[in-house]
Write a protein that holds these residues in place. Sequence first.
Motif, short mmCIF file in Angstrom:
data_model
loop_
_atom_site.label_atom_id
_atom_site.label_comp_id
_atom_site.label_asym_id
_atom_site.label_seq_id
_atom_site.Cartn_x
_atom_site.Cartn_y
_atom_site.Cartn_z
N LEU A 149 28.95 27.11 40.03
CA LEU A 149 28.97 26.67 41.12
C LEU A 149 29.49 27.38 42.58
CD1 LEU A 149 29.64 22.99 40.38
CD2 LEU A 149 27.61 23.94 40.79
N VAL A 150 30.65 28.04 42.06
CA VAL A 150 31.42 28.92 43.42
C VAL A 150 31.46 30.34 42.98
CG1 VAL A 150 33.16 26.77 43.36
CG2 VAL A 150 33.57 28.99 42.02
N ARG A 151 30.34 30.62 42.37
CA ARG A 151 30.37 32.36 42.10
C ARG A 151 30.09 32.99 43.43
NH1 ARG A 151 25.62 30.07 41.15
NH2 ARG A 151 23.58 31.27 41.14
N TYR A 152 30.38 34.15 43.57
CA TYR A 152 30.14 35.02 44.86
C TYR A 152 28.82 35.27 45.12
CZ TYR A 152 30.69 39.05 47.89
OH TYR A 152 30.58 39.78 49.14
N ARG A 153 28.43 34.75 46.40
CA ARG A 153 27.12 35.02 46.93
C ARG A 153 27.08 35.87 48.20
NH1 ARG A 153 25.38 29.12 44.78
NH2 ARG A 153 27.46 29.14 44.64
N ALA A 154 28.01 36.80 48.37
CA ALA A 154 27.79 37.80 49.68
C ALA A 154 28.29 37.03 50.84
CB ALA A 154 26.71 38.58 49.70
N GLY A 155 29.11 35.70 50.57
CA GLY A 155 29.63 35.06 51.69
C GLY A 155 28.56 34.05 52.17
N VAL A 207 25.65 29.42 53.76
CA VAL A 207 27.07 29.98 53.87
C VAL A 207 28.21 29.31 52.94
CG1 VAL A 207 28.83 30.65 55.53
CG2 VAL A 207 26.16 30.81 56.34
N MET A 208 28.85 29.96 52.21
CA MET A 208 30.09 29.51 51.72
C MET A 208 30.98 29.13 52.51
SD MET A 208 28.68 29.68 48.64
CE MET A 208 30.00 29.50 47.50
N ALA A 209 31.71 28.09 52.33
CA ALA A 209 32.77 27.58 53.30
C ALA A 209 33.96 28.64 53.26
CB ALA A 209 33.46 26.26 52.66
N SER A 210 34.16 29.41 52.26
CA SER A 210 35.43 30.35 52.03
C SER A 210 35.02 31.43 52.92
CB SER A 210 35.29 30.67 50.61
OG SER A 210 34.19 31.39 50.09
N ASP A 241 28.87 37.96 32.40
CA ASP A 241 29.30 38.75 33.46
C ASP A 241 29.25 38.14 34.99
OD1 ASP A 241 29.85 41.17 31.80
OD2 ASP A 241 27.74 41.54 31.76
N SER A 242 28.18 37.70 35.31
CA SER A 242 27.99 37.10 36.63
C SER A 242 28.22 35.64 36.83
CB SER A 242 26.67 37.20 37.05
OG SER A 242 25.61 36.55 36.30
N TRP A 243 28.42 35.01 35.79
CA TRP A 243 28.48 33.44 35.72
C TRP A 243 27.31 32.62 36.12
CZ3 TRP A 243 31.63 31.50 32.29
CH2 TRP A 243 32.69 32.32 32.13
N GLY A 244 26.24 33.30 36.39
CA GLY A 244 25.15 32.57 36.71
C GLY A 244 24.57 31.90 35.88
N ILE A 245 23.96 31.02 35.88
CA ILE A 245 22.95 30.09 34.77
C ILE A 245 21.64 30.76 34.78
CG2 ILE A 245 21.68 27.93 33.91
CD1 ILE A 245 23.96 26.42 35.34
N LEU A 246 21.28 31.24 33.67
CA LEU A 246 20.12 32.16 33.55
C LEU A 246 18.99 31.61 32.95
CD1 LEU A 246 21.65 35.57 32.13
CD2 LEU A 246 20.73 34.93 34.37
N ALA A 247 19.23 30.24 32.17
CA ALA A 247 18.24 29.49 31.58
C ALA A 247 18.76 27.99 31.33
CB ALA A 247 17.58 30.16 30.17
N TYR A 286 22.87 45.41 44.54
CA TYR A 286 23.95 46.74 44.79
C TYR A 286 24.07 46.74 46.02
CZ TYR A 286 19.07 48.63 44.56
OH TYR A 286 17.33 48.83 44.58
N ASP A 287 23.40 46.22 47.09
CA ASP A 287 23.91 46.92 48.52
C ASP A 287 25.03 45.73 48.84
OD1 ASP A 287 21.94 44.70 48.33
OD2 ASP A 287 21.30 45.15 50.40
N VAL A 288 25.18 44.47 48.31
CA VAL A 288 26.14 43.64 48.71
C VAL A 288 26.98 43.32 47.51
CG1 VAL A 288 24.75 42.81 50.80
CG2 VAL A 288 24.40 41.70 48.41
N LEU A 289 26.81 43.60 46.43
CA LEU A 289 27.63 43.49 45.12
C LEU A 289 27.55 42.03 44.84
CD1 LEU A 289 30.40 46.11 45.57
CD2 LEU A 289 28.32 46.21 44.62
N SER A 290 26.38 41.48 44.65
CA SER A 290 26.24 39.97 44.26
C SER A 290 24.98 39.87 43.39
CB SER A 290 26.08 39.12 45.38
OG SER A 290 26.02 37.69 45.05
N ALA A 291 24.92 39.32 42.26
CA ALA A 291 23.87 38.88 41.28
C ALA A 291 23.21 37.56 41.85
CB ALA A 291 24.34 38.71 39.95
#
Length: 449
Positions: A173-179, A206-209, A368-374, A396-401
């Motif tokens: 839920l909180v994984r990195y999404r380039a802000g 936009v992530m609150a963080s 690795d990314s903590w995203g749900i894939l299926a 790879y330009d913003v380092l987020s999967a």
Amino acid sequence: MNKHLFSAAMLGGLLSFASEIALARLSAEEIARLGQDLTPTGAEKSGNASGSIPAWRGGLATPPAGFDASKGYLDPFAGEKPLFTVSKANMAQYRDQLSPGYRALLERYPTYHLNVYPSHRTAALPATEYTQIAREAAQVDLANDGNGLVNYEKTSVPFPIPKSGIEAIYNHLVRYRAGGYLYYPTEMVVQANGSFTPVRREVKAVMASAMGNPEPNRLFYYLGKVTSPESVAGGQTLIHEPLDQTRESRLAWVYNPGQRRVLRAPEVSYDSPVSTSDGLRTNDMIDLFSGAPDKYDWKLVGKREMLVPYNTYKLADRSLKYGDIVQANHLNQDLVRYEPHRVWVVEATLKPGERHIYAKRVFYLDEDSWGILAADLYDGRGELWRVQEAHSLQRYDVLSAIHVSEVAYDLQARRYVVYGLENEEKLTRFGIRATLKDFSPAALRRSGR
């Protein structure tokens, strides 16, 4: 006697839950493993015994030669050929690596198949994220019966060594999404004969963080506007997503262009259908799972080696048209790339007394990314109903999967819905700046006018 047994059982359950909460914070010894035998996000750094899954060596942290952001993502693995293809004819050979959902799709549709390529562990985050993950791992706890976080600041992996199912889900839920980003996703409900009508949107998330002035108890802010077709154009949805939705339920508003009014929309949550999905997607199926987790008991089943969608750069090719991708019964499977990876398996079972159209859900999270894939979704009879998959690629330009699209197959209706494709749309803009005013009901009203 029964009363005493019941009391003992209740006490045992409470002690079990209390121990789970106490285990949330990591010890200094556990944190020291991050970046050593574990990656900075908590995955196993080493490969597997057979060599089909490689060691993690930092991920794909720089764009490949020739990358031009104005033309979309360049496939760094374009020259690779499938190692093998899984079909109905040979699926028994790979059964242990296939989820029940994939086995059901292979059984049902003769043209469905999985092209399996070499595995590349491309997930990578900015170095500042790794530092924040290690710092907050010593302080973040579960709160409110596991339905919220305390001592959380902005880490993108609060539980790098998860000890419960709900901890793994919070990592998703909180994984990195380039802000934050501005993007133009399409949604297509595909009928049994393959016909579809793209529903286009403009979405700011936009992530609150990443905001300078977020409200307390906020995870992200979302503003989405339907731009076509004309029959639904102009409808908008505004969401303020709480971190703990049992303490404060999701705040949602909708703008109805026919009435020209902004209305509160508490129904935009749980298993209420997404308005443009023809009933094939619920609101908590977005991103494969989102929203409040309080209706389910979450079990961490363990880690498995599985075939999952990964590095799907081919599906993001901007020379493709939607007609090239969307076909009857399922997507064009020659455009979807599968790889062997380790995934965390999390099982969600509906709590007694709760109501939801899905009695059980099983999620497969990338280590690795903590995203749900299926995900496999079961109805009240215990029968597999819907199968979800997310098409992930390393930005790879913003380092987020961040997923390039997600699809939900309805095995009973023999239809499916695909969301997020942008092949014919404007390019996504990452790292956008926003303030609370941009996500206010007043801003929603102004945008509608």
